[in-house]
Scaffold this active site. Structure first.
Site, PDB file in Angstrom:
ATOM      1  N   SER A 126       0.619  -1.059  -0.492  1.00 19.26           N
ATOM      2  CA  SER A 126      -0.007   0.007   0.108  1.00 19.26           C
ATOM      3  C   SER A 126       0.696   1.165  -0.283  1.00 19.26           C
ATOM      4  O   SER A 126       1.485   1.226  -0.586  1.00 19.26           O
ATOM      5  CB  SER A 126      -0.991  -0.294   1.436  1.00 19.26           C
ATOM      6  OG  SER A 126      -1.491   0.973   0.895  1.00 19.26           O
ATOM      7  N   ASP A 182     -10.043  -4.492  -5.149  1.00 23.27           N
ATOM      8  CA  ASP A 182      -9.442  -3.474  -4.211  1.00 23.27           C
ATOM      9  C   ASP A 182     -10.225  -1.979  -4.232  1.00 23.27           C
ATOM     10  O   ASP A 182     -10.230  -1.816  -5.244  1.00 23.27           O
ATOM     11  CB  ASP A 182      -7.914  -3.268  -4.781  1.00 23.27           C
ATOM     12  CG  ASP A 182      -7.425  -2.462  -3.298  1.00 23.27           C
ATOM     13  OD1 ASP A 182      -7.412  -2.260  -2.422  1.00 23.27           O
ATOM     14  OD2 ASP A 182      -5.414  -2.775  -3.119  1.00 23.27           O
ATOM     15  N   HIS A 214      -8.210  -4.760  -0.321  1.00 25.68           N
ATOM     16  CA  HIS A 214      -6.712  -4.257  -0.388  1.00 25.68           C
ATOM     17  C   HIS A 214      -6.021  -5.509   1.038  1.00 25.68           C
ATOM     18  O   HIS A 214      -6.404  -4.486   1.822  1.00 25.68           O
ATOM     19  CB  HIS A 214      -7.021  -2.521  -0.071  1.00 25.68           C
ATOM     20  CG  HIS A 214      -6.050  -2.183   0.557  1.00 25.68           C
ATOM     21  ND1 HIS A 214      -5.129  -1.503  -0.796  1.00 25.68           N
ATOM     22  CD2 HIS A 214      -5.735  -1.107   2.000  1.00 25.68           C
ATOM     23  CE1 HIS A 214      -3.902  -0.963  -0.087  1.00 25.68           C
ATOM     24  NE2 HIS A 214      -3.967  -0.788   1.042  1.00 25.68           N
TER      25      HIS A 214
END
Length: 244
Positions: A126, A182, A214
């Site tokens: 991320s 995601d 995610h």
């Protein structure tokens, strides 16, 4: 900003002769401990024994999308709404460049300790993956590889102007991975980042995990391990630096 309080990174020393280093960077709101389990799993399987793992901890900073409350972050984020363009607006350039300098310092320390730059991989998840791509591709040494999970290219509208010349990491392999479900870092933004890097002449690959949001999955962690083993093959006791 320059006086940010930083905790020392979490370290996993190599269990054999130290010939390579992986810097593994967590996402927003996490700490280095969040990715310790993956490293411990590789250790149990006696994989990557010559690799030292560095898991840095982001400093606590005010995060706009968290109503300005402080949480561990490598840079501020204004909006997380699943829109592919939202993360590209109002990017915290000052925070990104501050974290970039920190990661460049971590890389240089490993080089100073005798690890060749091409035996160093920078990677993360991320926000950590975004920082890994940005700091890795703007590094003034050629790295062994870059890993970017569920992430995107930072400052993409001006990225080409921020890369040092000559470009040391034009040929550096970049392993990108993203879940197609995601809702935080939209898959389309990851795909756009991949396409942009390809168009600029970089060497990314993109692995898509159907149905993954995610997060990470075991298959993805196995793919990361395979990439690391390819980029950082074991040298054994008789190769590398001369003792004389």
């Amino acid at each position: 900003m320059s006086s940010l309080m930083r905790s020392p990174p979490l370290l996993f020393p190599a269990t054999a002769r130290h010939t390579a280093t992986v810097i593994s960077v967590h996402g927003l709101g996490d700490t280095g401990h969040g990715w310790a389990g993956a490293v411990e799993n590789w250790r149990r399987r006696q994989r990557l024994d010559e690799v030292k793992f560095i898991l840095p901890h982001a400093p606590a900073i005010p995060i706009t999308c968290n109503w300005g409350m402080k949480m561990p972050g490598w840079y501020d984020i204004h909006t997380i709404d699943g829109n592919a363009e939202s993360l590209r607006r109002n990017e915290d350039e000052a925070g990104i460049l501050l974290s970039q300098a920190y990661f460049h310092e971590l890389i240089q320390k490993e080089i100073d300790d005798g690890i060749p730059a091409d035996r160093i991989v920078l990677g993360g998840f991320s926000q950590g993956g975004a920082m890994s791509m940005f700091a890795g591709l703007t590094s003034k040494v050629r790295l062994g590889g870059i890993v970017a999970l569920s992430s995107y290219l930072l400052l993409s509208l001006k990225f080409a102007d921020l890369v040092p010349k000559p470009e040391f990491n034009k040929e550096t392999p970049i392993f990108m991975a993203h879940g197609d479900s995601d809702q935080v870092v939209n898959f389309e933004l990851g795909k756009k980042s991949y396409d942009l890097l390809k168009d600029m002449g970089y060497k990314p690959t993109l692995k898509i995990y159907p149905g993954m949001g995610h997060s990470a999955c075991l298959e993805e962690l196995d793919d990361v391990e395979a990439f690391l083993r390819e980029r950082l093959p074991a040298l054994g006791d008789n190769e590398g630096k001369s003792e004389l």
